[in-house]
Design a protein around this motif. Structure first.
Motif, PDB file in Angstrom:
ATOM      1  N   PRO A  27      -8.932 -41.303 -28.969  1.00 43.13           N
ATOM      2  CA  PRO A  27     -10.065 -40.605 -28.366  1.00 43.13           C
ATOM      3  C   PRO A  27     -10.539 -39.463 -29.264  1.00 43.13           C
ATOM      4  CG  PRO A  27      -8.034 -39.828 -27.394  1.00 43.13           C
ATOM      5  CD  PRO A  27      -7.678 -40.983 -28.307  1.00 43.13           C
ATOM      6  N   PRO A  28     -11.845 -39.187 -29.258  1.00 46.55           N
ATOM      7  CA  PRO A  28     -12.305 -37.988 -29.956  1.00 46.55           C
ATOM      8  C   PRO A  28     -11.562 -36.789 -29.367  1.00 46.55           C
ATOM      9  CG  PRO A  28     -14.155 -39.332 -29.252  1.00 46.55           C
ATOM     10  CD  PRO A  28     -12.923 -39.898 -28.610  1.00 46.55           C
ATOM     11  N   THR A  29     -10.944 -35.998 -30.223  1.00 48.42           N
ATOM     12  CA  THR A  29     -10.069 -34.915 -29.756  1.00 48.42           C
ATOM     13  C   THR A  29     -10.440 -33.596 -30.400  1.00 48.42           C
ATOM     14  OG1 THR A  29      -8.269 -36.489 -29.439  1.00 48.42           O
ATOM     15  CG2 THR A  29      -7.653 -34.186 -29.597  1.00 48.42           C
ATOM     16  N   ILE A  30     -10.385 -32.549 -29.591  1.00 46.00           N
ATOM     17  CA  ILE A  30     -10.575 -31.179 -30.063  1.00 46.00           C
ATOM     18  C   ILE A  30      -9.306 -30.409 -29.736  1.00 46.00           C
ATOM     19  CG2 ILE A  30     -11.827 -29.013 -29.730  1.00 46.00           C
ATOM     20  CD1 ILE A  30     -14.204 -30.729 -28.808  1.00 46.00           C
ATOM     21  N   PHE A  31      -8.813 -29.653 -30.694  1.00 49.73           N
ATOM     22  CA  PHE A  31      -7.735 -28.704 -30.435  1.00 49.73           C
ATOM     23  C   PHE A  31      -8.346 -27.322 -30.342  1.00 49.73           C
ATOM     24  CE2 PHE A  31      -4.455 -31.458 -32.818  1.00 49.73           C
ATOM     25  CZ  PHE A  31      -4.052 -32.067 -31.641  1.00 49.73           C
ATOM     26  N   ASN A  32      -7.910 -26.564 -29.364  1.00 47.85           N
ATOM     27  CA  ASN A  32      -8.324 -25.187 -29.186  1.00 47.85           C
ATOM     28  C   ASN A  32      -7.062 -24.342 -29.264  1.00 47.85           C
ATOM     29  OD1 ASN A  32     -10.280 -23.228 -28.738  1.00 47.85           O
ATOM     30  ND2 ASN A  32     -10.096 -23.344 -26.525  1.00 47.85           N
ATOM     31  N   THR A  33      -7.023 -23.373 -30.168  1.00 47.65           N
ATOM     32  CA  THR A  33      -5.793 -22.629 -30.377  1.00 47.65           C
ATOM     33  C   THR A  33      -6.037 -21.152 -30.636  1.00 47.65           C
ATOM     34  OG1 THR A  33      -3.766 -22.493 -31.699  1.00 47.65           O
ATOM     35  CG2 THR A  33      -5.766 -23.210 -32.851  1.00 47.65           C
TER      36      THR A  33
END
Length: 87
Positions: A40-46
């Motif tokens: 899946p298209p994935t975004i990490f937010n950190t």
């Protein structure tokens, strides 16, 4: 298992995840999802962005690594980009 507060599924096919979660990192979670045959298209937010994290994540197919801010604006911008790219 991932924290329900740390991972969101947007629509049917996009994932937004924190990187630092109890029990499993977002990077480990993404690796497991890939191993199961999903991408899946994935975004990490950190809160702790680094060049190494961004390089590893992007190499493994993550679309964006955004730094958390107080109002979530950077995460929203990355999500809009991902949604536009995926559809």
């Amino acid at each position: 298992m991932c924290s329900a507060q740390a991972v969101s599924i947007v629509g049917d096919d996009e994932a937004v995840s924190d990187v630092m979660m109890p029990g499993m990192s977002g990077v480990e979670m993404h690796d497991r999802i890939l191993a199961l045959g999903y991408a899946p298209p994935t975004i990490f937010n950190t809160a702790f962005p680094s060049a190494d994290l961004k390089a590893k994540a992007l190499k493994n197919g993550v679309l964006a690594v955004s730094a958390k801010d107080r109002n979530g604006a950077s995460g929203l911008a990355a999500l809009k980009t991902t949604s536009a790219t995926a559809h």
